[in-house]
Design an enzyme around this catalytic site. Structure first.
Site, PDB file in Angstrom:
ATOM      1  N   GLU A   1       0.828  -1.217   0.000  1.00 21.34           N
ATOM      2  CA  GLU A   1       0.000   0.000   0.000  1.00 21.34           C
ATOM      3  C   GLU A   1       0.860   1.266   0.000  1.00 21.34           C
ATOM      4  O   GLU A   1       1.178   1.810   1.052  1.00 21.34           O
ATOM      5  CB  GLU A   1      -0.944   0.026   1.215  1.00 21.34           C
ATOM      6  CG  GLU A   1      -1.850   1.248   1.207  1.00 21.34           C
ATOM      7  CD  GLU A   1      -2.749   1.377   2.438  1.00 21.34           C
ATOM      8  OE1 GLU A   1      -3.677   2.214   2.401  1.00 21.34           O
ATOM      9  OE2 GLU A   1      -2.515   0.659   3.430  1.00 21.34           O
TER      10      GLU A   1
ATOM     11  N   LYS B   1      -2.681  -2.037  -2.909  1.00 23.26           N
ATOM     12  CA  LYS B   1      -3.732  -1.155  -2.388  1.00 23.26           C
ATOM     13  C   LYS B   1      -3.332   0.274  -2.741  1.00 23.26           C
ATOM     14  O   LYS B   1      -2.328   0.786  -2.258  1.00 23.26           O
ATOM     15  CB  LYS B   1      -3.905  -1.318  -0.871  1.00 23.26           C
ATOM     16  CG  LYS B   1      -5.014  -0.434  -0.300  1.00 23.26           C
ATOM     17  CD  LYS B   1      -5.414  -0.822   1.113  1.00 23.26           C
ATOM     18  CE  LYS B   1      -6.480   0.132   1.658  1.00 23.26           C
ATOM     19  NZ  LYS B   1      -7.049  -0.308   2.947  1.00 23.26           N
TER      20      LYS B   1
END
Length: 299
Positions: free
Chosen positions: A180, A217
Protein backbone atom coordinates in the site's frame (compact mmCIF):
# COMPACT_ATOMS: atom_id res chain seq x y z
CA UNK A 1 3.12 -25.90 3.33
CA UNK A 2 -0.16 -24.65 1.88
CA UNK A 3 -3.16 -25.59 3.99
CA UNK A 4 -6.61 -26.31 2.61
CA UNK A 5 -7.82 -23.07 4.22
CA UNK A 6 -5.13 -21.07 2.38
CA UNK A 7 -6.05 -22.74 -0.93
CA UNK A 8 -9.73 -21.93 -0.36
CA UNK A 9 -8.89 -18.34 0.56
CA UNK A 10 -6.69 -17.94 -2.52
CA UNK A 11 -9.50 -19.20 -4.75
CA UNK A 12 -11.94 -16.79 -3.13
CA UNK A 13 -9.65 -13.75 -3.48
CA UNK A 14 -8.79 -14.60 -7.10
CA UNK A 15 -12.22 -15.54 -8.38
CA UNK A 16 -15.01 -13.96 -6.35
CA UNK A 17 -16.54 -10.49 -6.51
CA UNK A 18 -16.56 -8.34 -3.40
CA UNK A 19 -14.41 -5.93 -1.43
CA UNK A 20 -12.02 -5.89 1.52
CA UNK A 21 -13.11 -4.25 4.76
CA UNK A 22 -10.26 -2.34 6.41
CA UNK A 23 -10.87 -2.79 10.15
CA UNK A 24 -7.25 -2.06 11.05
CA UNK A 25 -7.19 1.36 12.70
CA UNK A 26 -4.19 1.25 15.04
CA UNK A 27 -2.94 3.36 17.96
CA UNK A 28 -2.87 6.74 16.27
CA UNK A 29 -6.10 6.46 14.28
CA UNK A 30 -8.25 4.66 16.86
CA UNK A 31 -9.49 7.74 18.81
CA UNK A 32 -10.70 9.31 15.55
CA UNK A 33 -12.44 6.09 14.49
CA UNK A 34 -14.13 5.80 17.88
CA UNK A 35 -15.22 9.45 17.80
CA UNK A 36 -16.86 8.94 14.41
CA UNK A 37 -18.60 5.90 15.93
CA UNK A 38 -19.93 8.12 18.74
CA UNK A 39 -17.53 7.03 21.50
CA UNK A 40 -15.78 10.06 22.99
CA UNK A 41 -12.30 9.99 24.53
CA UNK A 42 -13.93 10.37 27.96
CA UNK A 43 -15.22 6.78 27.58
CA UNK A 44 -11.75 5.26 28.15
CA UNK A 45 -8.79 6.06 30.40
CA UNK A 46 -5.86 4.30 28.71
CA UNK A 47 -4.83 2.41 25.59
CA UNK A 48 -6.10 -0.94 26.87
CA UNK A 49 -9.60 0.48 27.49
CA UNK A 50 -9.47 2.27 24.13
CA UNK A 51 -8.63 -0.95 22.29
CA UNK A 52 -11.41 -2.75 24.16
CA UNK A 53 -13.85 -0.07 22.95
CA UNK A 54 -12.70 -0.37 19.34
CA UNK A 55 -12.80 -4.17 19.52
CA UNK A 56 -16.43 -3.90 20.60
CA UNK A 57 -17.08 -1.74 17.54
CA UNK A 58 -15.31 -4.21 15.24
CA UNK A 59 -17.10 -7.15 16.83
CA UNK A 60 -20.43 -5.45 16.17
CA UNK A 61 -19.46 -5.04 12.52
CA UNK A 62 -18.10 -8.58 12.10
CA UNK A 63 -21.08 -10.25 13.79
CA UNK A 64 -23.65 -8.19 11.90
CA UNK A 65 -25.85 -10.24 9.54
CA UNK A 66 -24.91 -7.72 6.83
CA UNK A 67 -21.23 -8.68 7.10
CA UNK A 68 -20.70 -11.98 5.25
CA UNK A 69 -18.45 -13.46 2.59
CA UNK A 70 -21.13 -13.00 -0.05
CA UNK A 71 -20.13 -9.35 -0.47
CA UNK A 72 -17.07 -8.98 1.78
CA UNK A 73 -14.08 -10.85 0.35
CA UNK A 74 -11.71 -10.09 3.19
CA UNK A 75 -11.04 -7.98 6.26
CA UNK A 76 -7.79 -6.35 7.41
CA UNK A 77 -7.13 -6.59 11.15
CA UNK A 78 -4.78 -4.80 13.52
CA UNK A 79 -2.48 -7.03 15.63
CA UNK A 80 -4.42 -6.14 18.79
CA UNK A 81 -7.58 -7.50 17.13
CA UNK A 82 -5.77 -10.71 16.16
CA UNK A 83 -5.06 -11.22 19.88
CA UNK A 84 -8.74 -10.90 20.82
CA UNK A 85 -11.73 -13.20 20.37
CA UNK A 86 -15.09 -12.81 18.66
CA UNK A 87 -17.86 -15.07 19.95
CA UNK A 88 -15.35 -17.51 21.44
CA UNK A 89 -13.04 -17.79 18.40
CA UNK A 90 -9.91 -15.82 17.58
CA UNK A 91 -10.88 -12.87 15.38
CA UNK A 92 -9.20 -14.36 12.28
CA UNK A 93 -10.78 -17.78 12.79
CA UNK A 94 -14.19 -16.17 13.36
CA UNK A 95 -13.94 -14.27 10.08
CA UNK A 96 -13.06 -17.32 8.01
CA UNK A 97 -14.89 -20.11 9.82
CA UNK A 98 -18.13 -18.28 10.60
CA UNK A 99 -18.34 -15.59 7.91
CA UNK A 100 -16.28 -16.93 4.97
CA UNK A 101 -14.30 -13.65 5.03
CA UNK A 102 -10.55 -13.88 4.32
CA UNK A 103 -8.42 -12.44 7.16
CA UNK A 104 -5.47 -10.09 6.54
CA UNK A 105 -3.16 -8.50 9.12
CA UNK A 106 -1.75 -4.99 9.14
CA UNK A 107 1.97 -5.43 9.86
CA UNK A 108 3.54 -1.98 9.52
CA UNK A 109 4.53 0.05 12.59
CA UNK A 110 3.68 3.47 11.23
CA UNK A 111 5.49 6.07 9.15
CA UNK A 112 8.82 7.86 9.20
CA UNK A 113 8.89 11.66 8.94
CA UNK A 114 8.51 13.03 5.42
CA UNK A 115 11.64 13.10 3.25
CA UNK A 116 11.91 13.41 -0.55
CA UNK A 117 8.15 14.00 -0.70
CA UNK A 118 7.27 10.63 0.86
CA UNK A 119 6.88 8.87 4.19
CA UNK A 120 8.62 5.51 4.31
CA UNK A 121 7.55 2.81 6.76
CA UNK A 122 9.31 2.64 10.09
CA UNK A 123 11.38 -0.54 10.51
CA UNK A 124 9.09 -3.49 11.34
CA UNK A 125 10.71 -5.07 14.38
CA UNK A 126 9.72 -8.67 15.09
CA UNK A 127 8.12 -9.20 11.68
CA UNK A 128 9.03 -12.89 11.46
CA UNK A 129 7.39 -13.56 14.83
CA UNK A 130 4.30 -11.62 13.79
CA UNK A 131 4.06 -13.61 10.54
CA UNK A 132 4.37 -16.86 12.50
CA UNK A 133 1.51 -15.72 14.76
CA UNK A 134 -0.56 -14.86 11.67
CA UNK A 135 0.11 -18.28 10.13
CA UNK A 136 -0.95 -20.01 13.35
CA UNK A 137 -4.34 -18.31 13.04
CA UNK A 138 -4.84 -19.07 9.32
CA UNK A 139 -4.35 -15.45 8.27
CA UNK A 140 -4.07 -15.29 4.47
CA UNK A 141 -2.18 -12.05 3.91
CA UNK A 142 -0.78 -8.83 5.29
CA UNK A 143 -0.99 -5.10 4.64
CA UNK A 144 1.59 -2.35 5.01
CA UNK A 145 1.23 1.34 4.25
CA UNK A 146 3.54 4.13 3.22
CA UNK A 147 2.56 7.56 1.85
CA UNK A 148 3.44 9.62 -1.22
CA UNK A 149 3.00 13.39 -0.85
CA UNK A 150 4.80 14.73 -3.93
CA UNK A 151 5.92 13.62 -7.39
CA UNK A 152 9.52 13.04 -6.30
CA UNK A 153 11.08 10.15 -8.24
CA UNK A 154 13.79 9.40 -5.66
CA UNK A 155 11.23 9.27 -2.86
CA UNK A 156 8.72 7.17 -4.80
CA UNK A 157 11.41 4.72 -5.94
CA UNK A 158 12.54 4.39 -2.30
CA UNK A 159 8.99 3.69 -1.11
CA UNK A 160 8.41 0.97 -3.69
CA UNK A 161 11.83 -0.60 -3.12
CA UNK A 162 11.11 -0.76 0.64
CA UNK A 163 7.63 -2.18 0.09
CA UNK A 164 8.87 -4.99 -2.14
CA UNK A 165 11.78 -5.93 0.15
CA UNK A 166 9.31 -6.45 3.00
CA UNK A 167 6.81 -8.11 0.64
CA UNK A 168 9.40 -10.77 -0.23
CA UNK A 169 9.94 -11.51 3.47
CA UNK A 170 6.15 -11.93 3.83
CA UNK A 171 5.94 -14.15 0.74
CA UNK A 172 8.75 -16.33 2.14
CA UNK A 173 6.57 -16.88 5.23
CA UNK A 174 3.75 -18.18 3.02
CA UNK A 175 1.51 -15.10 3.25
CA UNK A 176 0.27 -12.76 0.52
CA UNK A 177 1.30 -9.11 1.02
CA UNK A 178 -0.96 -6.16 0.23
CA UNK A 179 1.48 -3.42 -0.81
CA UNK A 180 0.00 0.00 0.00
CA UNK A 181 1.86 3.08 -1.27
CA UNK A 182 -0.93 5.61 -0.64
CA UNK A 183 -0.87 8.81 -2.69
CA UNK A 184 -2.24 11.64 -0.54
CA UNK A 185 -5.54 12.76 -2.13
CA UNK A 186 -4.65 16.37 -1.24
CA UNK A 187 -1.27 16.26 -2.98
CA UNK A 188 -0.78 19.19 -5.38
CA UNK A 189 1.13 16.71 -7.59
CA UNK A 190 -1.23 13.72 -7.33
CA UNK A 191 -1.45 12.84 -11.06
CA UNK A 192 2.31 13.11 -11.80
CA UNK A 193 3.04 11.19 -8.58
CA UNK A 194 0.79 8.38 -9.83
CA UNK A 195 2.74 8.20 -13.11
CA UNK A 196 6.02 7.72 -11.21
CA UNK A 197 4.41 5.28 -8.78
CA UNK A 198 2.96 3.04 -11.49
CA UNK A 199 6.29 2.84 -13.32
CA UNK A 200 8.12 1.87 -10.12
CA UNK A 201 5.50 -0.76 -9.21
CA UNK A 202 5.50 -2.36 -12.67
CA UNK A 203 9.31 -2.64 -12.64
CA UNK A 204 9.20 -4.48 -9.29
CA UNK A 205 6.31 -6.71 -10.40
CA UNK A 206 8.21 -7.75 -13.52
CA UNK A 207 11.14 -8.83 -11.31
CA UNK A 208 9.06 -11.21 -9.15
CA UNK A 209 9.36 -14.94 -9.73
CA UNK A 210 6.49 -16.94 -11.21
CA UNK A 211 5.67 -18.28 -7.75
CA UNK A 212 5.39 -14.83 -6.14
CA UNK A 213 2.00 -13.08 -6.16
CA UNK A 214 1.08 -9.85 -4.39
CA UNK A 215 -1.87 -7.52 -3.99
CA UNK A 216 -1.77 -3.74 -4.37
CA UNK A 217 -3.73 -1.16 -2.39
CA UNK A 218 -3.73 2.16 -4.23
CA UNK A 219 -5.37 5.55 -3.99
CA UNK A 220 -8.21 6.04 -6.48
CA UNK A 221 -6.40 7.59 -9.47
CA UNK A 222 -6.95 10.92 -11.20
CA UNK A 223 -7.52 9.27 -14.60
CA UNK A 224 -9.89 6.33 -14.91
CA UNK A 225 -8.41 2.85 -15.43
CA UNK A 226 -4.93 4.28 -14.84
CA UNK A 227 -3.82 1.11 -13.04
CA UNK A 228 -5.07 -1.25 -15.77
CA UNK A 229 -1.56 -2.71 -16.33
CA UNK A 230 -1.29 -3.47 -12.60
CA UNK A 231 -4.74 -5.11 -12.49
CA UNK A 232 -3.87 -7.30 -15.50
CA UNK A 233 -0.33 -8.14 -14.35
CA UNK A 234 0.17 -11.91 -13.87
CA UNK A 235 1.91 -11.38 -10.50
CA UNK A 236 -1.04 -9.40 -9.04
CA UNK A 237 -3.98 -11.19 -7.39
CA UNK A 238 -6.09 -8.06 -6.88
CA UNK A 239 -5.78 -4.30 -6.93
CA UNK A 240 -7.79 -2.73 -4.14
CA UNK A 241 -8.58 0.93 -3.61
CA UNK A 242 -8.33 2.99 -0.44
CA UNK A 243 -10.90 5.71 0.19
CA UNK A 244 -8.17 8.06 1.41
CA UNK A 245 -10.47 10.67 2.92
CA UNK A 246 -13.00 10.83 0.08
CA UNK A 247 -16.61 10.58 1.23
CA UNK A 248 -18.16 7.16 0.61
CA UNK A 249 -20.31 8.47 -2.25
CA UNK A 250 -17.31 10.10 -3.93
CA UNK A 251 -15.11 7.04 -3.33
CA UNK A 252 -17.79 4.69 -4.72
CA UNK A 253 -18.27 6.89 -7.79
CA UNK A 254 -14.53 6.98 -8.50
CA UNK A 255 -14.21 3.25 -7.87
CA UNK A 256 -17.07 2.36 -10.22
CA UNK A 257 -15.20 4.19 -13.00
CA UNK A 258 -12.09 2.00 -12.52
CA UNK A 259 -12.77 -1.41 -14.05
CA UNK A 260 -11.39 -4.38 -12.12
CA UNK A 261 -10.38 -2.37 -9.04
CA UNK A 262 -12.19 -3.26 -5.79
CA UNK A 263 -12.63 -1.37 -2.55
CA UNK A 264 -10.63 -1.70 0.63
CA UNK A 265 -12.35 1.04 2.57
CA UNK A 266 -11.97 1.88 6.25
CA UNK A 267 -13.61 5.15 7.25
CA UNK A 268 -15.90 5.09 4.20
CA UNK A 269 -17.20 1.66 5.27
CA UNK A 270 -18.16 2.76 8.78
CA UNK A 271 -19.50 6.18 7.74
CA UNK A 272 -22.91 6.58 9.38
CA UNK A 273 -22.81 3.73 11.92
CA UNK A 274 -22.77 4.68 15.57
CA UNK A 275 -22.59 3.24 19.06
CA UNK A 276 -25.93 4.86 19.90
CA UNK A 277 -27.87 3.04 17.15
CA UNK A 278 -30.14 0.11 17.93
CA UNK A 279 -28.91 -3.17 16.43
CA UNK A 280 -31.65 -2.90 13.82
CA UNK A 281 -30.58 0.60 12.76
CA UNK A 282 -26.88 -0.31 12.94
CA UNK A 283 -27.33 -3.39 10.76
CA UNK A 284 -29.48 -1.49 8.24
CA UNK A 285 -26.89 1.32 7.98
CA UNK A 286 -24.03 -1.15 7.63
CA UNK A 287 -25.95 -3.19 5.04
CA UNK A 288 -26.54 -0.05 2.99
CA UNK A 289 -22.82 0.83 3.15
CA UNK A 290 -21.75 -2.70 2.23
CA UNK A 291 -24.16 -2.89 -0.71
CA UNK A 292 -23.00 0.45 -2.15
CA UNK A 293 -19.31 -0.47 -1.85
CA UNK A 294 -19.97 -3.96 -3.25
CA UNK A 295 -21.75 -2.56 -6.31
CA UNK A 296 -18.96 -0.03 -6.93
CA UNK A 297 -16.41 -2.87 -6.67
CA UNK A 298 -18.37 -5.01 -9.14
CA UNK A 299 -17.36 -3.12 -12.29
Amino acid sequence: MTTQAQQDMLAKVKNEVGFIAALDQSGGSTPKALKLYGVDESAYNNDEEMFTCVHQMRTRIMTSPAFTGERVLGAILFENTLDRDVEGLSSAHYLWQQKNVVPFLKVDKGLEDEADGVQLMKPIAGLDELLAKANAQDVFGTKMRSVVKLANKAGIDAIIAQQFVVAKQILAAGLVPIIEPEVDINSPEKAPAEVLLKAAILAELDALSDAQHVMLKLTLPESNNFYKECIEHPKVLKVVALSGGYSRDNANQRLSENKGMIASFSRALTEGVSFQQSDEAFNATLNNAIEGIYQASNT
